[in-house]
Scaffold this active site. Structure first.
Site, mmCIF file in Angstrom:
data_model
loop_
_atom_site.group_PDB
_atom_site.id
_atom_site.type_symbol
_atom_site.label_atom_id
_atom_site.label_comp_id
_atom_site.label_asym_id
_atom_site.label_seq_id
_atom_site.Cartn_x
_atom_site.Cartn_y
_atom_site.Cartn_z
ATOM 1 N N GLU A 41 3.760 36.049 8.873
ATOM 2 C CA GLU A 41 4.153 36.445 10.780
ATOM 3 C C GLU A 41 2.871 37.713 10.559
ATOM 4 O OE1 GLU A 41 4.235 36.370 13.496
ATOM 5 O OE2 GLU A 41 6.323 36.039 13.879
ATOM 6 N N HIS A 84 12.007 30.010 10.134
ATOM 7 C CA HIS A 84 12.811 30.259 9.240
ATOM 8 C C HIS A 84 14.184 30.677 9.983
ATOM 9 C CE1 HIS A 84 12.896 34.385 11.134
ATOM 10 N NE2 HIS A 84 11.436 34.378 10.963
ATOM 11 N N ASP A 107 0.832 -1.298 0.139
ATOM 12 C CA ASP A 107 -0.010 0.103 -0.109
ATOM 13 C C ASP A 107 0.963 1.126 0.052
ATOM 14 O OD1 ASP A 107 0.741 0.653 2.828
ATOM 15 O OD2 ASP A 107 -0.707 -0.936 3.336
ATOM 16 N N ASP A 118 0.227 -5.487 7.394
ATOM 17 C CA ASP A 118 0.014 -4.414 8.669
ATOM 18 C C ASP A 118 0.080 -4.921 9.966
ATOM 19 O OD1 ASP A 118 -0.535 -1.479 9.357
ATOM 20 O OD2 ASP A 118 -2.303 -2.463 9.747
#
Length: 462
Positions: A343, A267, A84, A133
């Site tokens: 911001e 940042h 998957d 799974d």
């Protein structure tokens, strides 16, 4: 991919494989099963806890284990791999380029197990990959207990085969998938087009379940702890829903599925950052400093090593776009601008220190500290930022459901997303530290719940 004439002449084996990571990266494991292509009967299983790794690494490890198990049973067989993981299927089929350095050696190892002409790959939905799974989750559960997964204790095998009845029932039940000799005999019989006389019977069907609700659909143990169970549970559907067990007290039955994960990268530094000056969306839009560029490069290296980011979005401000560009170059991804991630606008306070604002605008500052509805002088209130950021969050989680998205943004948006995820009051914004180029992570689930997984990680900067 066409099989070789020899392989086509003797038959085919099916390999289903999966891998998972509880944290991505986090405690990880894989599972794989080799199936009889006619009856669907399991011929061999493999599962292992592999320590801390990403989902993609665990998926590739599961593929390798499944192929090796098939080779031990019948090296001359053609193999149909069903997974998957769209990434693994497309990369191993040669349609997608393998860019991540951690994936290349794993893909190469998988490609060496069988001649390429003997293997073909097929993507299947997750609900059709339940056996692998379950095995992956059994391996992770065993690892959490400090144990190794044992094939004789496989609940996945019990769920995939019918209950044995009749005179040979005890013998059939005692023979586990991990019995290599028995599996090889079954494989040879399958490839020859005959059925072994083992009393194994036919497969009960895809909806067969483990004993008495001992495990969730994803294989998470009910007693593995509320956080792990809640994070891994997948809601049953159809007839299986009627057999679902009651969740532990205090944990509602939630529709979790694969979360949408926002990796929040602040940042890198600008010239204003070390001076602790207000720098919002209404100021000079400074660029990264030399230190900020180094920080962005370090963050990019870490994210490339993890290999989990699938999309990149950024604030429109220059410092974020420059930081996002560093990551995008390493990951080979495109960057999309999300206006809602900019911001806060600090108005007349832009470029000033806290002390300077206190001196020039004392009443406005007191009001701003006291109420999220109060705005900086000529700027934007935290309440307004919260509405804007929440709208951006909703757009991202809708557009990228179930995926991992890197959002390069600023202090106020990141703190706001964390605050909203925790249901914390507005004043909590003043009680979080968020360093330049730090990483935080929030996962969002289909039922509306959110989970804060990481806050202000700066380990890549040390």
């Amino acid at each position: 991919m066409a099989a070789t004439p020899g392989a086509a002449g003797i038959g085919e084996l099916i390999v289903e494989a999966d891998g998972g990571s509880r944290g991505n990266p986090g405690p990880a494991g894989y599972g794989a099963v080799v199936l009889d292509p006619v009856s669907g009967e399991p011929l061999a299983e493999a599962a292992e806890y592999i320590g801390v790794a990403t989902n993609n690494v665990a998926e590739y490890r599961g593929l390798i284990a499944g192929l090796k198990a098939a080779r031990e049973l019948a090296p001359e067989a053609s193999v149909r791999v069903r997974m998957d993981s769209k990434l693994v299927v497309e990369q191993m089929s040669g349609r997608w380029k393998i860019k991540h350095p951690d994936m290349k050696p794993l893909a190469a190892e998988a490609a060496r197990v069988f001649p390429a002409a003997q293997v073909r790959y097929e993507w299947i939905p997750r609900e059709r990959n339940k056996h692998a799974d379950r095995l992956a989750n059994e391996a992770m559960d065993a690892g959490k207990r400090g144990q190794r997964w044992q094939p004789g204790h496989s609940a996945a095998f019990a769920a995939a085969r019918p209950a044995a009845t009749g005179p040979g029932a005890d013998t059939a039940a005692a023979r586990v998938v991990g019995d290599h000799a028995a599996g090889a005999a079954k494989a040879r019989a399958a490839l020859a087009g005959t059925r072994p006389e083992s009393g194994a019977g036919s497969v009960a069907g895809a909806d067969a379940r483990t004993e008495a609700g001992a495990r969730t659909e994803s294989g998470a143990a009910a007693g593995a702890g509320p956080v792990a169970a809640a994070a891994l549970a997948v809601p049953p559907v159809g007839a299986a829903a009627a057999e679902a067990t009651t969740p532990a007290v205090g944990w509602a039955a939630a529709d979790l599925g694969a979360p949408t994960t926002l990796v929040l990268l602040r940042h890198g530094e600008t010239a204003l950052t070390p001076q602790k000056r207000f720098s919002g969306s209404g100021g000079s839009d400074p660029e990264l400093s030399a230190a900020g560029r180094r920080q962005a490069e370090a963050a990019a290296a870490l994210l490339a090593a993890r290999g989990t980011v699938q999309e990149i979005v950024t604030s429109p401000l220059r410092r974020c776009r420059q930081t996002a560009a560093e990551v995008a170059e390493r990951l080979g991804l495109e960057v999309r601008v999300e206006e809602g991630l900019r911001e806060a606008d600090f108005g007349a306070w832009e470029g000033l220190t806290f002390a300077e604002v206190r001196e020039r605008y004392p009443d406005d500052l007191d009001a701003w500290l006291a109420s999220p509805k109060a705005a900086p002088t000529g700027g934007e209130s935290f309440a307004a930022v919260s509405r804007r950021v929440a709208a951006a969050r909703d757009r991202l989680t809708t557009a990228h459901a179930g995926r991992t998205v890197l959002a390069v943004t600023h202090v106020t948006p990141i703190k706001t997303l964390v605050r909203l995820a925790l249901g914390a009051p507005p004043e909590s914004l003043f009680r979080m530290e968020l360093s330049a180029a730090s990483l935080s992570v929030v996962a969002y689930y289909r039922d509306g719940n959110a989970s804060v997984r990481l806050l202000n990680d700066t380990s890549h900067l040390r």
